[in-house]
Structures are given as C-alpha cells and as structure tokens.
Design a protein around this motif. Sequence first.
Motif, PDB file in Angstrom:
ATOM      1  N   VAL A  23     -98.841   8.750 -18.423  1.00 17.10           N
ATOM      2  CA  VAL A  23     -99.452   8.798 -17.090  1.00 17.10           C
ATOM      3  C   VAL A  23    -100.747   9.606 -17.144  1.00 17.10           C
ATOM      4  O   VAL A  23    -101.794   9.185 -16.628  1.00 17.10           O
ATOM      5  CB  VAL A  23     -98.481   9.384 -16.053  1.00 17.10           C
ATOM      6  N   ILE A  24    -100.693  10.772 -17.781  1.00 16.72           N
ATOM      7  CA  ILE A  24    -101.897  11.607 -17.883  1.00 16.72           C
ATOM      8  C   ILE A  24    -102.962  10.900 -18.714  1.00 16.72           C
ATOM      9  O   ILE A  24    -104.139  10.839 -18.336  1.00 16.72           O
ATOM     10  CB  ILE A  24    -101.555  12.979 -18.484  1.00 16.72           C
ATOM     11  N   GLY A  26    -103.366   7.677 -19.402  1.00 18.09           N
ATOM     12  CA  GLY A  26    -103.910   6.497 -18.756  1.00 18.09           C
ATOM     13  C   GLY A  26    -104.892   6.861 -17.652  1.00 18.09           C
ATOM     14  O   GLY A  26    -105.960   6.246 -17.516  1.00 18.09           O
ATOM     15  N   ALA A  27    -104.541   7.865 -16.848  1.00 18.52           N
ATOM     16  CA  ALA A  27    -105.436   8.296 -15.770  1.00 18.52           C
ATOM     17  C   ALA A  27    -106.699   8.934 -16.327  1.00 18.52           C
ATOM     18  O   ALA A  27    -107.790   8.765 -15.776  1.00 18.52           O
ATOM     19  CB  ALA A  27    -104.704   9.276 -14.857  1.00 18.52           C
ATOM     20  N   GLN A  30    -109.000   6.211 -17.555  1.00 10.33           N
ATOM     21  CA  GLN A  30    -109.631   5.539 -16.421  1.00 10.33           C
ATOM     22  C   GLN A  30    -110.769   6.388 -15.860  1.00 10.33           C
ATOM     23  O   GLN A  30    -111.859   5.870 -15.561  1.00 10.33           O
ATOM     24  CB  GLN A  30    -108.595   5.269 -15.337  1.00 10.33           C
ATOM     25  N   ALA A  31    -110.525   7.688 -15.734  1.00 16.27           N
ATOM     26  CA  ALA A  31    -111.549   8.571 -15.184  1.00 16.27           C
ATOM     27  C   ALA A  31    -112.755   8.695 -16.113  1.00 16.27           C
ATOM     28  O   ALA A  31    -113.887   8.855 -15.649  1.00 16.27           O
ATOM     29  CB  ALA A  31    -110.947   9.952 -14.911  1.00 16.27           C
ATOM     30  N   TRP A  36    -107.761   3.508 -24.019  1.00 19.12           N
ATOM     31  CA  TRP A  36    -106.579   4.380 -24.121  1.00 19.12           C
ATOM     32  C   TRP A  36    -105.540   3.730 -25.021  1.00 19.12           C
ATOM     33  O   TRP A  36    -105.312   2.529 -24.953  1.00 19.12           O
ATOM     34  CB  TRP A  36    -105.997   4.615 -22.733  1.00 19.12           C
ATOM     35  N   GLN A 144     -96.042  12.372 -10.628  1.00 17.92           N
ATOM     36  CA  GLN A 144     -97.033  11.516 -11.275  1.00 17.92           C
ATOM     37  C   GLN A 144     -98.392  11.619 -10.600  1.00 17.92           C
ATOM     38  O   GLN A 144     -99.429  11.567 -11.273  1.00 17.92           O
ATOM     39  CB  GLN A 144     -96.541  10.069 -11.286  1.00 17.92           C
ATOM     40  N   GLU A 145     -98.397  11.804  -9.297  1.00 14.66           N
ATOM     41  CA  GLU A 145     -99.675  12.008  -8.611  1.00 14.66           C
ATOM     42  C   GLU A 145    -100.314  13.326  -9.055  1.00 14.66           C
ATOM     43  O   GLU A 145    -101.538  13.415  -9.209  1.00 14.66           O
ATOM     44  CB  GLU A 145     -99.471  11.995  -7.102  1.00 14.66           C
ATOM     45  N   ARG A 148    -101.926  12.660 -12.398  1.00 11.42           N
ATOM     46  CA  ARG A 148    -103.191  11.917 -12.288  1.00 11.42           C
ATOM     47  C   ARG A 148    -104.306  12.830 -11.760  1.00 11.42           C
ATOM     48  O   ARG A 148    -105.449  12.742 -12.225  1.00 11.42           O
ATOM     49  CB  ARG A 148    -102.996  10.708 -11.384  1.00 11.42           C
ATOM     50  N   ALA A 151    -105.405  14.899 -14.599  1.00  8.96           N
ATOM     51  CA  ALA A 151    -106.242  14.107 -15.512  1.00  8.96           C
ATOM     52  C   ALA A 151    -107.667  14.005 -14.990  1.00  8.96           C
ATOM     53  O   ALA A 151    -108.633  14.105 -15.766  1.00  8.96           O
ATOM     54  CB  ALA A 151    -105.637  12.718 -15.692  1.00  8.96           C
ATOM     55  N   ARG A 152    -107.825  13.820 -13.690  1.00  8.88           N
ATOM     56  CA  ARG A 152    -109.173  13.735 -13.127  1.00  8.88           C
ATOM     57  C   ARG A 152    -109.914  15.067 -13.259  1.00  8.88           C
ATOM     58  O   ARG A 152    -111.124  15.092 -13.513  1.00  8.88           O
ATOM     59  CB  ARG A 152    -109.094  13.294 -11.666  1.00  8.88           C
TER      60      ARG A 152
END
Length: 273
Positions: A23-24, A26-27, A30-31, A36, A144-145, A148, A151-152
């Motif tokens: 999850v981390i 992948g986010a 994306q950022a 990935w 999970q939020e 993410r 990660a951002r």
Amino acid sequence: MVPTQVWSVYWSATGNTRQTSEVIGGALAQALGCPWKALDFTLPAARTGPLSFQPGDVVVFAMPTYAGKLPNKLLPYVQEQTAGNGALAVPVVTFGNRSFDNSLAELRAVLTQNGFHPVAAGAFVGRHAFTDDLAPGRPSQADQEEMRAFARQVADKVTQAQQIPPSPAVPGDSDAPYYVPKGVDGAPAKFLKAKPQTDPAKCTNCGACAQSCPMGAINPENVAETPGTCIKCQRCIRLCPTGAKYFDDPAFLSHVEMLRQSFTSRNENQTFL
C-alpha cells in the motif's frame, strides 16, 4: 531529487507486512510518477541470492516485529544479502498491537549500514499473528489511508530535496535485547522449542503448510512432522485450508492469553519524517 523506481520489499508470514509495504509503495510510486515493483523474500527460495538496489530507487523495506526486534532467524539474510548502493529507503515495521519496541531502530540501522539512505520510517499495526483478539481487522481501511498519506509526505520530502534528504530519528535502541515473552503468571514464557501440531482428523496432507513455511521446517512427505526450526510465525496455522494446524505448548498458550488480557486496547500507527 527525481527517483526512477519504487520497490516494496518485504518478509511477511501472515500477510500484514506485505499489505502494508505494498500500500505504501504503490501510493509512493503514484505520488512520484514512477514505476513500482514488489519483491517478496518470505519463502526460502526467494532468499537464495542478494537483494541489490541502485541510486534512483526508493525502497519501502518492511518486516514484522518479533519479540520487540526483527525476526532473529531472518536478520542475517537482511544484514548480509541486501545492498542499497545509494538507494533511498523507507524502513517500515508492523506490530501486533503490543509494541514495536526496537524493531524500527534495528531495521533503520541495518539498512543504513548496507548502503541505503533512510528518508522516512513507519510502524504500523496489524492483527497479531498469535490471536485475532489483538488488532482484529487491521490494517483497516483507515490504516490504509494513513499509509497513503504517509507515502505522499515521503514523496513531498524526496521531490523537494536538492540532495539526499536527512534520515529521521526513530525511537528505540537497535542494540537492545529481545523482549522476553511472559505468561499469565508474569514469569518468562519459554516456548522456543514449541512446534505446530496436526489434527489427523482434519489434515488432508495437501502440503500447503510445507510449501508455505518461511523456514522450510515442515516435512513435505509427512506434514505432521516439523524437523526444522519453527519461528512461531503462524503462517501454517493461518493458511491451512482445513484448520488442521495448531499449537498446544502450555508456555506459548499462556503467553497468548497474557497478550489477550493486557494488550487489546487500540494502539496507533507511528510515522517519522
């Protein structure tokens, strides 16, 4: 800085660490707007060679907390077979609602020694491997939020830096001893030699437990036998399709009961930037 590749690298016996790392990762990819990939070294076959990275990589390196540190039977592989070669790293540990103690400090120290540049770190709660009564259903959607969002924040720190970002301070002592498990009587619970048992009325000898054992400890010809080293990861218990695997060691069961009595209050994720 402009990263070119994000990796989720993990050892995950029961799935929580895999999910957290992916999850981390992948986010983060994306950022950052870059590719990935996931790299799972849980099974013995995945630990036959080194894990090597390069400048431009950002590696979300995740492991679970065992007795307050990294799993001691896996630590030599991480120490001896991982090479950062200047890659950025995000050390991440998971823990079963009790405490991550010194595991994050230990992972950060090992990665630094192996040529990674840690730029952020995190400790995330997941359902305890020993019992569903500790952190049931976690990591949840809310967890999970948080992952993410973390990660951002990491992506912002990396992209805004003109050079390698500073490594964050994390709590704990990488050289501290392992946590000593206790039973319900408060005395040390000694269950190092405990091994999974098999209910012959339920077992179909399908071999799933032997194939999935991270230590290769279970005899594939007779899955009721565990001649190798068992690290009590509970993977065979969690993955057995018929519920045939269980532990009956009194000291182990006493420790599990102590956890149920003492650590069911919700614990929170922690991140460091």
